[in-house]
Design an enzyme around this catalytic site. Structure first.
Site, PDB file in Angstrom:
ATOM      1  CG  HIS A   1      -2.141  -0.886   1.033  1.00 40.85           C
ATOM      2  ND1 HIS A   1      -3.399  -0.545   1.492  1.00 40.85           N
ATOM      3  CD2 HIS A   1      -2.289  -2.089   0.420  1.00 40.85           C
ATOM      4  CE1 HIS A   1      -4.261  -1.500   1.174  1.00 40.85           C
ATOM      5  NE2 HIS A   1      -3.603  -2.452   0.529  1.00 40.85           N
ATOM      6  CG  ASP A   2       5.067   3.254   1.596  1.00 39.29           C
ATOM      7  OD1 ASP A   2       4.620   4.413   1.597  1.00 39.29           O
ATOM      8  OD2 ASP A   2       6.287   3.008   1.618  1.00 39.29           O
TER       9      ASP A   2
ATOM     10  N   GLY B   1       5.203   5.898  -4.634  1.00 40.27           N
ATOM     11  CA  GLY B   1       6.392   5.059  -4.529  1.00 40.27           C
ATOM     12  C   GLY B   1       6.631   4.653  -3.086  1.00 40.27           C
TER      13      GLY B   1
ATOM     14  CB  SER C   1       3.641   8.591   2.006  1.00 39.31           C
ATOM     15  OG  SER C   1       3.306   7.583   1.073  1.00 39.31           O
TER      16      SER C   1
ATOM     17  CD  GLU D   1       0.047   7.482   1.384  1.00 40.03           C
ATOM     18  OE1 GLU D   1       0.310   6.272   1.498  1.00 40.03           O
ATOM     19  OE2 GLU D   1       0.819   8.302   0.865  1.00 40.03           O
TER      20      GLU D   1
ATOM     21  N   PRO E   1      -5.361  -0.578  -5.920  1.00 34.42           N
ATOM     22  CG  PRO E   1      -3.879  -2.053  -6.913  1.00 34.42           C
ATOM     23  CD  PRO E   1      -3.954  -0.981  -5.863  1.00 34.42           C
TER      24      PRO E   1
ATOM     25  CB  THR F   1      -0.508 -17.101  -0.191  1.00 30.71           C
ATOM     26  OG1 THR F   1      -0.594 -18.443   0.299  1.00 30.71           O
ATOM     27  CG2 THR F   1       0.823 -16.507   0.267  1.00 30.71           C
TER      28      THR F   1
ATOM     29  CG  ASP G   1      -4.173 -19.595   1.707  1.00 34.04           C
ATOM     30  OD1 ASP G   1      -3.939 -19.971   2.877  1.00 34.04           O
ATOM     31  OD2 ASP G   1      -3.261 -19.377   0.897  1.00 34.04           O
TER      32      ASP G   1
ATOM     33  CG  ASP H   1       0.941 -22.008   0.998  1.00 34.35           C
ATOM     34  OD1 ASP H   1       0.162 -21.151   0.507  1.00 34.35           O
ATOM     35  OD2 ASP H   1       0.591 -22.758   1.932  1.00 34.35           O
TER      36      ASP H   1
END
Length: 316
Positions: free
Chosen positions: A63-64, A69, A73, A85, A158, A189, A241, A248
């Site tokens: 997320h950073d 970049g 932050s 943020e 995203p 995972t 999961d 994994d």
């Protein structure tokens, strides 16, 4: 959370990023030689107390890096009228900030004003993967910390509801390929998700179907039981999961079984190239780990910071 809305600011952010070759493996060799061991011990110590820490640190680093970049932050606290943020909608469930802050405090006592919070977070993310049984890698160092942190910019992250085209656009804007997209998605995972991130798939999916037809019926039923209608349990949700503390390739196997949590996970089967990579990684843990390491180094090398913070929570 459409990324198109934030396209312009995202491109501005990218133009400020430093090239990957500005980082080096021996950046602190003379100025702070114990930095890696200090961070590693901090991550190990806190993981012994809370097994969710590795997944939290890996997610925090991701997320950073996707906002301005990898400049730490995401670690800055809100101040005055500026909402940082970490208080943006997509980051409200982030936790484990104290691990980085604690490591920073110890490093400052040993070598003040030398090591960036961004580098500490990058190292902690690597250690988190290793502690979970995943691969290790040498982390390039030399990142600078950013001075800007805006909650509004987290809309660029995203979303779990993204389609494959939205995912590709999000990653490509950060110089990341389709291969990087599929490999980095494997970070799912480990960890836990709240109901809000996948409720779109198990209730009122569309005008004619209550459940996403791409989700296995029995899996959907199990999720509906842990996320009841009008659920008010703040921490209700499901693990990413069944082996949620082990790094994994189970994540990819679940996608093929139609038992992945997010729409964005299942979307990896809707494109020929990403589908082939899912099959490849589901079949070979070694292939996944090799690709993951390569993509992590690439993503982690995005940096647009300006200073070395004395305290990860505030700018100098």
């Amino acid at each position: 959370m459409a990324l198109i809305v934030a396209l312009l600011s995202s491109l501005i952010v990218l133009s400020a990023s430093s090239p990957a070759d500005a980082l080096s493996l021996n950046h602190y060799e003379k100025t702070c030689p114990d930095v890696e061991s200090i961070v590693s011990k901090a991550v190990q110590s806190e993981t012994r107390k809370d097994k969710t820490i590795p997944a939290a640190l890996l997610r925090m680093h991701f997320h950073d890096c996707f906002i301005r970049g990898c400049d730490a932050s995401v670690l800055l606290y809100s101040k005055g009228n500026n909402k940082a943020e970490k208080d943006g909608p997509a980051n409200l469930s982030l936790h484990g900030f104290y691990v980085i802050e604690g490591a920073k405090k110890e490093i400052e006592a040993s070598c003040p004003g030398v090591v960036s919070c961004a580098d500490i977070l990058a190292l902690a993310a690597r250690d988190a993967v290793v502690l979970s049984g995943g691969p290790t890698w040498d982390v390039p160092k030399g990142r600078k910390d950013g001075r800007t942190s805006k909650a509004s910019e987290t809309l660029q992250l995203p979303a779990p509801t993204f389609t494959i085209s939205q995912l590709q656009q999000s990653f490509s804007q950060r110089g990341l390929s389709v291969d990087d997209l599929v490999a980095l998605s494997g970070g799912h995972t480990i960890g836990f998700s709240h109901c809000s991130s996948f409720v779109n798939r198990i209730r009122n999916f569309n005008a004619t179907q209550d459940i996403d037809p791409k989700m296995h019926p029995s899996f959907a039923a199990s999720l509906r039981s842990v996320c009841p209608i009008n659920n008010k349990a703040k921490n209700a949700g499901a693990t990413m999961d069944p082996s949620s503390t082990t790094f994994d390739n189970t994540y990819y196997k679940l996608i093929l079984q139609r038992k992945a949590l997010f729409s964005s996970d299942q979307a990896l089967l809707t494109n020929p190239k990403t589908k082939n990579l899912v099959h490849k990684f589901a079949t070979s843990k070694q292939a996944f780990e090799k690709a993951f390491v390569k993509s992590m180094i690439k993503m982690s090398s995005l940096n647009g910071g300006q200073e070395i913070r004395k305290d990860c929570r505030v700018v100098n």
